[in-house]
Design a protein around this motif. Structure first.
Motif, short mmCIF file in Angstrom:
data_model
loop_
_atom_site.label_atom_id
_atom_site.label_comp_id
_atom_site.label_asym_id
_atom_site.label_seq_id
_atom_site.Cartn_x
_atom_site.Cartn_y
_atom_site.Cartn_z
N MET A 1 0.83 -1.19 0.00
CA MET A 1 0.00 0.00 0.00
C MET A 1 0.87 1.25 0.00
SD MET A 1 -2.93 1.24 2.67
CE MET A 1 -3.29 -0.47 2.98
N LYS A 2 0.60 2.13 -0.95
CA LYS A 2 1.40 3.36 -1.05
C LYS A 2 0.72 4.47 -0.21
CE LYS A 2 3.99 2.66 -5.21
NZ LYS A 2 4.60 1.41 -4.79
N ILE A 3 1.47 4.94 0.78
CA ILE A 3 0.96 5.94 1.70
C ILE A 3 1.84 7.18 1.60
CG2 ILE A 3 0.51 6.44 4.15
CD1 ILE A 3 0.33 3.34 4.52
N PHE A 40 3.26 -1.80 3.93
CA PHE A 40 3.12 -0.35 3.81
C PHE A 40 4.38 0.24 3.15
CE2 PHE A 40 -0.09 0.88 7.41
CZ PHE A 40 -1.01 -0.01 6.89
N ASP A 63 -2.30 5.53 -2.35
CA ASP A 63 -3.55 4.88 -1.91
C ASP A 63 -4.18 5.64 -0.76
OD1 ASP A 63 -3.38 2.60 -3.70
OD2 ASP A 63 -1.72 1.90 -2.46
N CYS A 215 -5.28 3.46 7.76
CA CYS A 215 -4.64 3.26 6.44
C CYS A 215 -5.20 2.01 5.78
CB CYS A 215 -3.13 3.16 6.58
SG CYS A 215 -2.31 4.71 6.98
N ARG A 216 -5.28 0.93 6.55
CA ARG A 216 -5.80 -0.31 5.97
C ARG A 216 -7.25 -0.14 5.55
NH1 ARG A 216 -3.06 -3.46 10.44
NH2 ARG A 216 -1.07 -4.11 9.52
N GLY A 219 -7.55 2.14 2.46
CA GLY A 219 -6.73 1.73 1.34
C GLY A 219 -7.52 1.00 0.27
N PRO A 220 -6.81 0.47 -0.75
CA PRO A 220 -7.49 -0.14 -1.89
C PRO A 220 -8.35 -1.33 -1.47
CG PRO A 220 -5.13 0.05 -2.28
CD PRO A 220 -5.36 0.40 -0.85
N ARG A 221 -9.49 -1.46 -2.09
CA ARG A 221 -10.37 -2.60 -1.83
C ARG A 221 -11.20 -2.84 -3.08
NH1 ARG A 221 -12.33 2.02 -0.73
NH2 ARG A 221 -14.57 2.44 -0.57
#
Ligand code: ZN
Length: 243
Positions: A1-3, A40, A63, A215-216, A219-221
């Motif tokens: 995941m890009k933070i 992450f 993300d 963040c989770r 994030g993308p889903r």
């Protein structure tokens, strides 16, 4: 995941008391913790970089964007605020931290003044979990405490949230909706209250746990593939259709 962790990064360079707590900036303190989480990939960006460190290409690959600002909200260009807003509409997560309640991206996304009441007295705060099933509260007890904090009180002028996760109680008797989620387009916004620049709140394990959970969650889903929004009108149907 890009933070991407964005920080105004002014207090830390001008105020000795702030630098003592966050010598490399609030963004680095948070990003260093996020880097320890499997999966992450945190990057950082700050106000005084070109395009505030948020060129379109970085936004497009982000993300979840975390935002911390306080004294220079007005210096954020409308262009970059718009870029963040439209990225959320396309599915990016935005986490607005503490004094980012007044940030341009959050105000644009929520459409209200985002004003609140406040007091700096370094007393303690108790954050109550009001939705124990919410993924952002995973691993948190009934409540957790921040031993020294700045008070933020209601009324907090934001739209009714889609999800309310935390309510804070303060020693002065005030309460505050400290953890709220709004859905905007395909994306989601989480406002999380803790984190004053002169206090070591972004080193506290419970606070970091909530940020990681958020963040989770943002994030993308997998989502429905909804197409055609704003495109050509739908085909006409005959009165017999659907019978
Ligand atoms: Zn503050």
């Amino acid at each position: 995941m890009k933070i991407t962790v964005w920080n105004e990064f002014r207090h830390e360079r001008t105020d000795e008391a702030v630098r003592a707590v966050y010598p490399h900036g609030i963004h680095r303190a948070i990003a260093d913790h996020l880097a320890s989480i499997e999966g992450f990939e945190p990057a950082t960006a700050t106000l005084d970089e070109p395009e505030h460190g948020l060129p379109q290409a970085l936004i497009d690959s982000t993300d979840v964007l975390l935002w911390w600002g306080h004294i220079a909200h007005g210096e954020v260009s409308d262009e970059v605020a718009e870029r963040v807003q439209s990225a959320v509409h396309r599915g990016m997560g935005l986490i607005a931290l503490h004094s980012a309640h007044y940030s341009k991206p959050l105000k644009r996304l929520l459409g209200t003044s985002c004003g609140l009441s406040w007091r700096e007295d370094d007393l303690h705060e108790r954050l109550w979990v009001v939705d124990p099933t919410h993924p952002i509260a995973a691993g948190v007890d009934r409540y957790f405490e921040i031993p020294k904090t700045e008070m933020y009180g209601e009324f907090f002028d934001v739209p009714c949230p889609d999800e309310l996760v935390f309510i804070s109680w303060f020693a002065g008797g005030e309460v505050f909706r400290s953890g709220m989620v709004w859905k905007r387009g395909r994306g989601r916004v989480f406002y999380f209250r803790p984190g004053h620049e002169t206090l070591p709140i972004y080193y506290q394990p419970e606070v970091l746990r909530v940020i990681v959970n958020a963040c989770r969650y943002l994030g993308p889903r997998d989502t429905a593939t909804v197409t055609g929004i704003g495109a050509a009108p739908q085909a006409k149907v005959s009165p017999e259709a659907g019978r």
